[in-house]
Design a protein around this motif. Structure first.
Motif, short mmCIF file in Angstrom:
data_model
loop_
_atom_site.label_atom_id
_atom_site.label_comp_id
_atom_site.label_asym_id
_atom_site.label_seq_id
_atom_site.Cartn_x
_atom_site.Cartn_y
_atom_site.Cartn_z
N GLN A 151 0.58 -1.03 -0.12
CA GLN A 151 0.40 0.05 0.12
C GLN A 151 1.02 1.18 -0.08
O GLN A 151 0.66 1.98 -0.76
CB GLN A 151 -0.66 0.49 1.45
CG GLN A 151 -2.10 -0.86 0.94
CD GLN A 151 -3.14 -1.68 2.07
OE1 GLN A 151 -2.68 -1.14 3.07
NE2 GLN A 151 -4.06 -2.16 2.10
N ASN A 152 1.89 1.56 0.52
CA ASN A 152 2.91 2.09 1.17
C ASN A 152 4.08 2.70 -0.62
O ASN A 152 3.02 3.45 -1.11
CB ASN A 152 4.43 2.72 1.93
CG ASN A 152 3.49 2.61 3.42
OD1 ASN A 152 2.93 3.22 3.06
ND2 ASN A 152 4.03 1.96 4.01
N GLU A 153 4.12 1.93 -0.96
CA GLU A 153 4.81 1.56 -2.42
C GLU A 153 3.41 2.37 -3.71
O GLU A 153 4.32 3.16 -4.50
CB GLU A 153 4.92 0.41 -2.97
CG GLU A 153 6.50 0.31 -2.26
CD GLU A 153 7.20 1.14 -2.66
OE1 GLU A 153 7.36 1.94 -3.20
OE2 GLU A 153 8.64 1.02 -1.37
N PHE A 154 2.15 1.62 -3.43
CA PHE A 154 1.50 2.11 -4.14
C PHE A 154 0.45 3.54 -4.35
O PHE A 154 0.79 4.10 -4.98
CB PHE A 154 -0.04 1.42 -4.29
CG PHE A 154 -1.51 1.13 -5.24
CD1 PHE A 154 -0.46 -0.04 -6.34
CD2 PHE A 154 -2.57 1.27 -4.88
CE1 PHE A 154 -1.44 0.05 -7.05
CE2 PHE A 154 -2.95 1.14 -5.59
CZ PHE A 154 -2.75 0.79 -6.72
N LYS A 155 1.39 4.12 -3.13
CA LYS A 155 0.54 5.01 -3.01
C LYS A 155 1.35 6.62 -3.26
O LYS A 155 1.30 7.49 -4.17
CB LYS A 155 0.42 5.81 -0.97
CG LYS A 155 -0.72 5.65 -0.18
CD LYS A 155 -0.20 6.33 0.53
CE LYS A 155 -1.80 5.89 1.31
NZ LYS A 155 -0.87 4.49 2.79
N LYS A 156 3.26 5.88 -2.99
CA LYS A 156 3.66 6.50 -4.38
C LYS A 156 3.41 6.48 -5.77
O LYS A 156 4.01 8.01 -6.56
CB LYS A 156 5.09 5.84 -4.22
CG LYS A 156 5.97 6.21 -3.29
CD LYS A 156 7.32 5.23 -2.18
CE LYS A 156 7.60 5.07 -1.35
NZ LYS A 156 8.68 3.73 -1.47
#
Ligand code: FMN
Lengths: 199, 166
Positions: free
Chosen positions: B158-163
């Motif tokens: 989810q964190n990577e995706f937010k980027k």
């Protein structure tokens, strides 16, 4: 015991390399392919040998998934008598160093499962070398591997075609053009940039 | 592309594709080289892998999520990576000082590899070397490896995706 970990074992380069190994071995050698369903048989068989040589190709910079699955099974069903594990790995590219990661993975596997590691032969240009004038280089290296296992004087060995990269690239081109011809496919078709249906 | 289901909300964005390999039927590569010499650009095994590698080729940013085994990708991800060789040609180029295959229409990628499991430092080191090699064969421009435990996977994705959404 020789275990062929190539997904196309019956028709593989690994099979040809195994045959050369057997030819120069003074120990009794029995040869087996890994299939999807024979892992337990192979593991039971391993028990009977002092040495096991796993012969396999480099696949996407590491172990072919069929061999990986076999190792995972071996890990959970380790034989009581632990044979020494040697490997003969070949890769398509010229640089035998491209095999290093796969070798590290086998070493890691062996260490964590208390299987002693024996000799390692890393071959480069392994897809084609046996059909070229450099065959003798591969044969010589496999002979050394075989002797090292016989004498239990384990070694790390390497071999590849003694070609500059640009010449390897040209030789590979004719190799693959010939390959395509067998299926009536031209060089131009083989160089198609499209993938799947995107014609 | 993940080897296990992941709860991510992609919304309407058609440029983003989520692939859960664990829900697909993908056989092992048999090493026939049909995809280079017989039906160039197409695998002769017509299963779900043939739906996946065109997306791998096309994507300019990827997140790969895989369990780690012996310092490499575990079986599910490894099976798909092997089946992705139709996106290359048989022919050789000299790339970063080594012989490698010519790529077909394959976008250069920014790759994030989320490698999960109880990896020790030795396995992590092998995995780093592996991805360094992959980068040359799989057309990574930039890449980053994130080692996490299994229960951190979802949050990390989810964190990577937010980027990406920024
Ligand atoms: C799916 C697949 C992946 C491969 N990946 C690599 C690779 O990463 N590096 C390499 O040098 N050769 C690679 N090769 C080439 C094989 O290692 C080479 O053709 C070898 O000679 C095959 O041996 P075998 O006939 O015993 O299976 C790959 C081949 C296939 C089919």
């Amino acid at each position: 015991m020789i275990i062929n970990g190539s997904p196309r074992a019956p028709k593989s380069n690994s099979r040809k390399y195994s045959e050369i190994f057997i030819k120069y071995s003074k120990l009794q050698c029995d040869y087996f392919n890994i299939t999807k369903s024979n892992h337990h048989e192979l593991i039971a068989e391993m028990e009977k040998y002092s040495d096991v040589v796993i012969v396999f190709p480099l696949y996407a910079d590491s172990l072919p998934v069929g061999l990986l699955n076999f190792l995972k099974n071996l890990e959970t069903n380790l034989p009581k008598n632990r044979p020494v594990i040697s490997i003969l790995i070949n890769c398509g590219f010229l640089e035998y160093e491209q095999n290093c990661v796969a070798v590290s993975m086998i070493r890691y596997f062996c260490r964590h499962n208390n299987l002693p590691m024996g000799s390692v032969l890393m071959l480069g240009s392994g897809e084609a070398i046996l059909d070229t004038p450099f065959r003798y280089i591969a044969v010589r290296a496999i002979k050394r591997l075989s002797e090292s296992v016989n004498k239990r004087n384990y070694k790390d060995l390497t071999a590849t075609m003694p070609l500059p990269k640009w010449l390897f690239k040209m030789a590979a081109r004719s190799y693959w053009i010939r390959y395509g011809k067998k299926f009536g496919v031209s060089e131009k078709e083989m160089k198609r940039m499209e993938i799947e249906g995107n014609m | 592309m993940s080897d296990r289901p992941i709860n991510v909300k992609i919304g309407e964005n058609k440029d983003i594709k989520y692939i859960d390999l664990s829900s697909m039927k993908i056989a092992n590569c048999v090493g026939c080289f049909g995809c280079w010499t017989k039906t160039p650009g197409k695998c002769v095994i017509r299963d779900d892998a043939a739906k996946v590698y065109p997306f791998i080729a096309e994507s300019s940013s990827v997140i790969y999520v895989s369990h780690v085994k012996y310092g490499g990708y575990d079986s599910v991800m490894k099976t798909m990576i092997e089946r992705a060789i139709p996106i290359q040609q048989a022919f050789i180029r000299i790339h970063q000082g080594e012989t490698h295959h010519v790529q077909r229409n394959v976008a250069t990628k920014d790759a994030v590899i989320i490698a999960y499991g109880n990896t020790d430092s030795e396995e992590q080191e092998i995995f780093r070397q592996l991805v360094e090699r992959n980068a040359r064969n799989m057309n990574f421009g930039k890449y980053e490896i994130v080692f996490v435990t299994e229960h951190e996977v979802e949050k990390t994705v989810q964190n990577e995706f937010k980027k990406w959404e920024k």
